[in-house]
Design an enzyme around this catalytic site. Structure first.
Site, PDB file in Angstrom:
ATOM      1  N   HIS A   5     -11.016   5.379  -6.343  1.00  0.00           N
ATOM      2  CA  HIS A   5     -10.183   5.687  -4.934  1.00  0.00           C
ATOM      3  C   HIS A   5     -10.665   7.003  -4.434  1.00  0.00           C
ATOM      4  O   HIS A   5     -10.613   7.882  -4.948  1.00  0.00           O
ATOM      5  CB  HIS A   5      -8.921   5.471  -5.134  1.00  0.00           C
ATOM      6  CG  HIS A   5      -8.119   5.717  -3.909  1.00  0.00           C
ATOM      7  ND1 HIS A   5      -8.022   4.820  -2.866  1.00  0.00           N
ATOM      8  CD2 HIS A   5      -7.675   6.974  -3.408  1.00  0.00           C
ATOM      9  CE1 HIS A   5      -7.433   5.204  -1.623  1.00  0.00           C
ATOM     10  NE2 HIS A   5      -7.061   6.407  -2.278  1.00  0.00           N
ATOM     11  N   SER A  63       1.746   5.938  -3.074  1.00  0.00           N
ATOM     12  CA  SER A  63       1.126   4.985  -2.292  1.00  0.00           C
ATOM     13  C   SER A  63      -0.170   4.604  -2.903  1.00  0.00           C
ATOM     14  O   SER A  63      -0.524   3.338  -3.219  1.00  0.00           O
ATOM     15  CB  SER A  63       0.980   5.498  -0.792  1.00  0.00           C
ATOM     16  OG  SER A  63       0.255   4.702  -0.139  1.00  0.00           O
ATOM     17  N   LYS A  70      -1.182   0.849  -5.528  1.00  0.00           N
ATOM     18  CA  LYS A  70      -2.257  -0.097  -5.342  1.00  0.00           C
ATOM     19  C   LYS A  70      -3.187  -0.291  -6.491  1.00  0.00           C
ATOM     20  O   LYS A  70      -3.695  -1.099  -6.808  1.00  0.00           O
ATOM     21  CB  LYS A  70      -2.863   0.245  -4.080  1.00  0.00           C
ATOM     22  CG  LYS A  70      -2.070   0.086  -2.769  1.00  0.00           C
ATOM     23  CD  LYS A  70      -2.626   0.138  -1.359  1.00  0.00           C
ATOM     24  CE  LYS A  70      -3.061   1.608  -1.156  1.00  0.00           C
ATOM     25  NZ  LYS A  70      -2.113   2.593  -0.727  1.00  0.00           N
ATOM     26  N   ASP A  81       4.258  -0.732  -0.934  1.00  0.00           N
ATOM     27  CA  ASP A  81       3.710   0.228  -0.024  1.00  0.00           C
ATOM     28  C   ASP A  81       3.199   0.159   1.293  1.00  0.00           C
ATOM     29  O   ASP A  81       3.399   1.028   2.138  1.00  0.00           O
ATOM     30  CB  ASP A  81       2.287   0.409  -1.138  1.00  0.00           C
ATOM     31  CG  ASP A  81       1.282   1.443  -0.260  1.00  0.00           C
ATOM     32  OD1 ASP A  81       1.666   2.440  -0.193  1.00  0.00           O
ATOM     33  OD2 ASP A  81       0.251   1.063   0.152  1.00  0.00           O
ATOM     34  N   ARG A  83       6.515   5.417   7.043  1.00  0.00           N
ATOM     35  CA  ARG A  83       6.264   6.947   7.025  1.00  0.00           C
ATOM     36  C   ARG A  83       5.362   7.231   8.110  1.00  0.00           C
ATOM     37  O   ARG A  83       5.582   8.636   9.014  1.00  0.00           O
ATOM     38  CB  ARG A  83       5.529   7.073   5.837  1.00  0.00           C
ATOM     39  CG  ARG A  83       6.218   7.405   4.498  1.00  0.00           C
ATOM     40  CD  ARG A  83       5.494   6.945   3.306  1.00  0.00           C
ATOM     41  NE  ARG A  83       4.433   8.039   3.524  1.00  0.00           N
ATOM     42  CZ  ARG A  83       3.491   8.063   2.606  1.00  0.00           C
ATOM     43  NH1 ARG A  83       3.007   6.714   2.191  1.00  0.00           N
ATOM     44  NH2 ARG A  83       2.397   8.953   2.676  1.00  0.00           N
TER      45      ARG A  83
END
Length: 451
Positions: free
Chosen positions: A82, A183, A187, A161, A168
């Site tokens: 990520h 968050s 995932k 999320d 948010r």
């Protein structure tokens, strides 16, 4: 406990238990908690923060709010990656194939972009006819057969999320470290991979502006991974200038393919080799040095490119056999930008170039905006390079000449010049593991003045 009590306890700085956080998040997903009360709770978290234990518990609650993928049939060989995002960040299309070519089962679910760049799925969808929505059955079959999947996140994966992020986004609580970390990690954990490599971008074109901010976020995510049974390593990488030379969806896919052919920019190649080597090191339990040797071999032999091609074709994408690249769209206008002066390029403002690309259509200001996959910018010079008046500084790919003229004016203002060659900026600054922080480059972030 009544919803008001959850809000009051966080407002007053008290710690919530794992059981309380699970009940709170699950109730919200089921619709039992209204948005206005969750918004108040998010603001309380933003102002008071969360302990490490709370952050891990929040992440686990978000994971358990929906489905999770079970990759246990692949043993310890599963890997994921990520990036926190940046201008010109196409690393997934290089890191994933290289790691897969070395035997790692790379199972990656990605999202779309919001703001000045497209997301991984936006970029992937620039390939003609490719499918980015896969069923769990197809996802698992492709991991087994090819060892590489990059597709869109399913709606049932960590649904909390998606709901929380939307809230948010409209309540000024996006930049809360525990909320960001939970968050991202919810995932990644839900997607099932055992080993996760994080690329935390820092600098002018990134969400985290300083090395210390990046390290704090990275350490939080590494800790969450350990608490939830995952092996996580993070790198802090530079985003003061665009990564590579291409900005724009199809242009970035093309550059990723050229990198897999061994013809990529040095900064992009170096970072991708390190990230892929880390994933191979973790998954195969071999030394980092051996993993890096294997990754470089996969790059030079073309095995990484072959993995990417297999993935594209497995997901229905068209491949140009003659050029050995995916079929990508082309913008109608190609516009050369020349420098107004000679000299060394001191800085190229990453954020400004990202905004120029977004205005051309490569990114979206609102979630409902459409992405134009063909438009963008290709830089022919990078910070530290000498530029003459005769050689093009960049090429713009646009829909109209009027767009190109406006983009040219802004691009020239985004470049800062120097009579002397500036010092090279490191591609990455630190490595964060459960054991601690390795400083790769002791240097103050934002090493040059930004006008």
């Amino acid at each position: 406990m009544h919803p008001v009590d959850y809000i009051a306890r966080k407002r007053d700085g008290h710690e919530l238990t794992k059981e309380e956080l699970t009940a709170w998040i699950h109730s919200y997903v089921k619709g039992a908690i209204p948005d206005y009360q969750m918004a108040a709770w998010l603001m309380a978290v933003y102002l008071q923060g969360m302990s490490k234990g709370e952050t891990s518990a929040l992440t686990e609650a978000m994971v358990s709010s929906g489905e999770t993928l079970d990759l246990s049939e692949f043993g310890t060989l599963t890997g994921d990656k990520h990036s926190t995002g940046g201008v010109g960040d196409k690393t997934s299309f290089v890191v994933g194939p290289l790691a897969a070519a070395c035997g790692v089962k790379v199972a990656k679910m990605s999202g779309r972009g919001l703001s000045h760049t497209g997301g991984t799925i936006d970029k992937l969808e620039s390939i003609a006819q490719i499918r980015t929505s896969l069923s769990v059955t197809d996802f698992m079959a492709q991991v087994k057969q090819i060892g590489l999947v990059i597709c869109g996140q399913t709606a049932d994966l960590a649904p909390a999320d998606k709901l929380l992020y939307a809230l948010r986004d409209v309540t000024a609580t996006v930049d809360s470290l525990p909320l960001i970390a939970s968050s991202i990690m919810s995932k990644k954990i839900a997607a099932g991979a055992q080993h996760i490599v994080l690329d935390v971008k820092v600098g002018e074109g990134a969400f985290m502006k300083t090395i210390e901010q990046g390290i704090e976020l990275a350490a939080t995510m590494v800790g969450i991974g350990a608490d939830l049974g995952r092996n996580v390593v993070a790198y802090i990488t530079d985003m003061n200038a665009p990564l590579g030379r291409s900005i724009g969806n199809a242009l970035e896919v093309y550059e990723a393919v050229q990198t897999l052919k061994g013809n990529g920019p040095k900064d992009l190649t170096d970072i991708c080799v390190v990230l892929a080597a880390e994933m191979v090191h973790l998954a195969k339990k071999i030394s980092f040095e051996q993993a890096k040797t294997d990754v470089i071999a996969a790059l030079t032999s073309g095995q990484g490119l072959e993995k990417f091609k297999q993935m594209v074709e497995a997901q229905g994408g068209l491949w140009d056999q003659a050029q050995n690249i995916p079929v990508l769209p082309q913008a109608p206008v190609t516009w050369q930008v020349y420098a107004m002066q000679e000299g060394y390029i001191e800085t190229i403002h990453a954020l400004q170039l990202g905004q120029i690309a977004m205005e051309l259509g490569a990114g979206r200001e609102r979630k409902e905006d459409a992405i134009d996959p063909a438009v963008g910018i290709v830089l022919h010079k990078q910070p530290g390079d000498f530029c003459t008046l005769e050689a093009p500084l960049a090429t713009l790919y646009t829909r109209t000449e009027a767009q190109a003229r406006r983009a040219q004016e802004k691009l020239l203002k985004a470049v800062k010049w120097s009579a002397l060659q500036p010092e090279a900026v490191p591609h990455y600054y630190a490595k964060v593991t459960l054991d601690g922080i390795l400083r790769i480059a002791e240097q103050t972030l934002l090493p040059r003045e930004f006008a």
